[in-house]
Scaffold this motif. Structure first.
Motif, short mmCIF file in Angstrom:
data_model
loop_
_atom_site.label_atom_id
_atom_site.label_comp_id
_atom_site.label_asym_id
_atom_site.label_seq_id
_atom_site.Cartn_x
_atom_site.Cartn_y
_atom_site.Cartn_z
N MET A 151 115.35 1.51 50.99
CA MET A 151 114.79 1.85 52.29
C MET A 151 114.78 0.61 53.19
SD MET A 151 111.01 3.41 53.26
CE MET A 151 111.20 4.80 52.16
N ARG A 152 115.27 0.78 54.41
CA ARG A 152 115.34 -0.34 55.35
C ARG A 152 114.15 -0.31 56.30
NH1 ARG A 152 121.29 1.00 57.36
NH2 ARG A 152 120.23 3.03 57.35
N ARG A 153 113.97 -1.42 57.03
CA ARG A 153 112.74 -1.64 57.80
C ARG A 153 112.46 -0.55 58.83
NH1 ARG A 153 108.22 -2.10 57.90
NH2 ARG A 153 106.93 -3.89 58.35
N TYR A 154 113.50 -0.01 59.45
CA TYR A 154 113.29 0.96 60.52
C TYR A 154 113.57 2.40 60.09
CZ TYR A 154 112.66 -2.89 63.80
OH TYR A 154 112.18 -4.00 64.45
N ASP A 155 113.70 2.63 58.78
CA ASP A 155 114.00 3.98 58.31
C ASP A 155 112.85 4.95 58.61
OD1 ASP A 155 116.44 3.18 57.45
OD2 ASP A 155 116.02 3.31 55.30
N GLY B 194 112.93 6.09 62.06
CA GLY B 194 113.95 7.11 62.19
C GLY B 194 113.44 8.47 61.77
N GLU B 195 112.67 8.51 60.67
CA GLU B 195 112.08 9.78 60.23
C GLU B 195 111.13 10.33 61.29
OE1 GLU B 195 109.14 11.61 56.77
OE2 GLU B 195 110.12 9.67 56.45
N ILE B 196 110.31 9.45 61.84
CA ILE B 196 109.35 9.86 62.88
C ILE B 196 110.08 10.51 64.05
CG2 ILE B 196 107.83 8.94 64.68
CD1 ILE B 196 106.81 6.94 62.54
N PHE C 10 102.38 16.34 64.13
CA PHE C 10 101.59 15.16 64.49
C PHE C 10 100.86 14.55 63.29
CE2 PHE C 10 98.88 18.87 65.27
CZ PHE C 10 97.72 18.54 64.58
N LEU C 11 100.42 15.37 62.34
CA LEU C 11 99.70 14.81 61.19
C LEU C 11 100.64 13.96 60.34
CD1 LEU C 11 97.19 14.50 59.45
CD2 LEU C 11 97.76 16.68 58.35
N ARG C 12 101.84 14.45 60.09
CA ARG C 12 102.82 13.69 59.30
C ARG C 12 103.16 12.38 60.00
NH1 ARG C 12 104.73 11.35 55.02
NH2 ARG C 12 106.99 11.06 55.01
N ILE C 13 103.39 12.45 61.31
CA ILE C 13 103.73 11.24 62.06
C ILE C 13 102.57 10.24 62.02
CG2 ILE C 13 104.23 10.32 64.36
CD1 ILE C 13 105.76 12.94 64.92
N TYR C 14 101.35 10.73 62.26
CA TYR C 14 100.20 9.83 62.27
C TYR C 14 100.00 9.18 60.91
CZ TYR C 14 95.56 8.00 63.30
OH TYR C 14 94.49 7.16 63.47
N ARG C 15 100.19 9.95 59.84
CA ARG C 15 100.06 9.36 58.50
C ARG C 15 101.07 8.25 58.28
NH1 ARG C 15 99.58 14.94 55.16
NH2 ARG C 15 97.30 15.16 55.08
N ILE C 16 102.31 8.48 58.67
CA ILE C 16 103.33 7.44 58.51
C ILE C 16 102.94 6.19 59.31
CG2 ILE C 16 105.73 6.79 58.93
CD1 ILE C 16 106.49 9.73 58.52
N THR C 17 102.55 6.41 60.56
CA THR C 17 102.21 5.29 61.43
C THR C 17 101.01 4.51 60.90
OG1 THR C 17 103.06 6.50 63.36
CG2 THR C 17 101.58 4.65 63.79
N ALA C 18 99.96 5.24 60.50
CA ALA C 18 98.70 4.61 60.13
C ALA C 18 98.69 4.05 58.71
CB ALA C 18 97.54 5.60 60.30
N GLU D 48 105.33 8.52 68.50
CA GLU D 48 104.08 8.17 67.84
C GLU D 48 102.89 8.31 68.79
OE1 GLU D 48 105.03 4.80 64.58
OE2 GLU D 48 105.94 4.46 66.55
N LYS D 49 103.06 7.87 70.02
CA LYS D 49 101.96 7.98 70.98
C LYS D 49 101.60 9.44 71.25
CE LYS D 49 103.03 3.58 73.25
NZ LYS D 49 103.47 2.90 74.49
N ARG D 50 102.61 10.28 71.35
CA ARG D 50 102.34 11.71 71.56
C ARG D 50 101.66 12.32 70.33
NH1 ARG D 50 107.77 14.57 73.17
NH2 ARG D 50 106.35 16.38 73.08
N ALA D 51 102.09 11.90 69.15
CA ALA D 51 101.49 12.44 67.92
C ALA D 51 100.04 11.98 67.77
CB ALA D 51 102.32 12.01 66.71
N ILE D 52 99.76 10.71 68.10
CA ILE D 52 98.39 10.21 68.02
C ILE D 52 97.49 11.01 68.96
CG2 ILE D 52 96.91 8.22 68.53
CD1 ILE D 52 99.25 6.45 67.54
N ALA D 53 97.96 11.27 70.17
CA ALA D 53 97.17 12.07 71.11
C ALA D 53 96.94 13.48 70.56
CB ALA D 53 97.87 12.12 72.47
#
Length: 298
Positions: A1-5, A8-10, A19-27, A138-143
């Motif tokens: 897995m590379r740094r920005y993979d 890319g998934e997000i 949004f829950l999946r995205i927020y989990r990845i981000t957080a 990510e910003k849209r998912a956090i909101a």
């Protein structure tokens, strides 16, 4: 897995639906340390609204049992992130949050402002000190995540977009920030708690924490402004950290707040249903989240 993979998934996900999946990845994968620091600062900002800071001082939870209040807040919010809005522990955490809030006379405006801090402060922190800036996805998912949390908490007139959350926060702070003696006690207790985690380095850590506060907060609490050199050193160190983190491989397993070393009150584990306080309700009406018991191990 590379740094920005993971980014890319997000970007392949829908920020309104996923949004829950995205927020989990981000957080929990991309920015777990930054999210912890930012949410600490988010909650800290709320003390500068006198109606909030004064209430926290009157309950004495943040001045008399500061570590427990920190732990319980982090763990309850964390349970929703980890288990979602429909999972047993997530529903139990929301029920506990609602039960606690219903024990006090808290306005919808104050509740909405606190919700705004959870969206805006982490976004601004990560854009300034994270190893990369947040994507629009990510910003849209956090909101979307915090809109959903707000609805579960019975908050009304919730902002729609992350830009709306930012405007709501800035307008509310401009209108309501002000001095309160009780809020200052809560602020002092919180800063002392966080500095105390670092033992003999506590005085330096406290100075560093103060250097991260903006002038408006410092003025509201009547703190002396840090010297420009101290501010530059602290903020420069955070940016150097970001550059170092950027060189690391991506995190393969999630890191949740319950795994943070700052959580000190539950060395033998905890039950989500037992977290927080159990105040006598001042208002009628039941919790909108069905009663579901849940347990977790720290």
């Amino acid at each position: 897995m590379r740094r920005y993979d993971l980014l890319g998934e997000i970007r392949r996900l829908d920020p309104e639906r996923d949004f829950l999946r995205i927020y989990r990845i981000t957080a929990t994968h991309e920015f777990p340390w930054d999210m912890t620091r930012a949410l600490e600062l988010a909650l800290y900002r709320t003390y500068a609204v006198p109606s909030i800071g004064r209430l926290l001082a009157e309950t004495a939870e943040l001045t008399g049992r500061t570590q427990k209040r920190y732990d319980d807040t982090a763990l309850l919010l964390d349970a929703v992130v980890e288990h979602g809005f429909d999972g047993t522990e997530g529903r139990t955490a929301i029920r506990r949050i609602n039960q606690m809030h219903r024990g006090y006379d808290i306005s919808n405006d104050d509740m909405r402002y606190v919700l705004c801090t959870f969206v805006v402060v982490p976004t601004r922190w990560i854009d300034q000190y994270g190893w990369r800036r947040l994507s629009e996805h990510e910003k849209r998912a956090i909101a979307a995540y915090y809109r959903t949390l707000g609805r579960h908490m019975g908050i009304t007139e919730i902002p729609e977009t992350h830009q709306d959350f930012a405007r709501c926060l800035d307008d509310y702070e401009e209108a309501h920030f002000g001095w309160d003696e009780g809020a200052r006690r809560v602020s002092d207790a919180t800063l002392n708690l966080m500095a105390g985690w670092y033992g003999p380095l506590a005085p330096l850590v406290k100075k560093g924490s103060m250097a991260l506060l903006d002038d408006t907060l410092l003025d509201v609490f009547r703190y002396e402004h840090p010297k420009p050199a101290v501010r530059a050193a602290v903020r420069g160190a955070l940016k150097l950290r970001a550059k170092a983190v950027r060189l690391l491989p991506p995190r393969r397993s999630p890191h949740y707040a319950r795994q943070n070393p700052e959580i000190k009150g539950y060395p033998d584990g905890f039950r989500v249903a037992d977290l927080g306080t159990f105040p006598t309700p001042h208002r009628t009406g039941g919790c909108p989240v069905p009663h579901v018991e849940g347990t977790m191990e720290s």
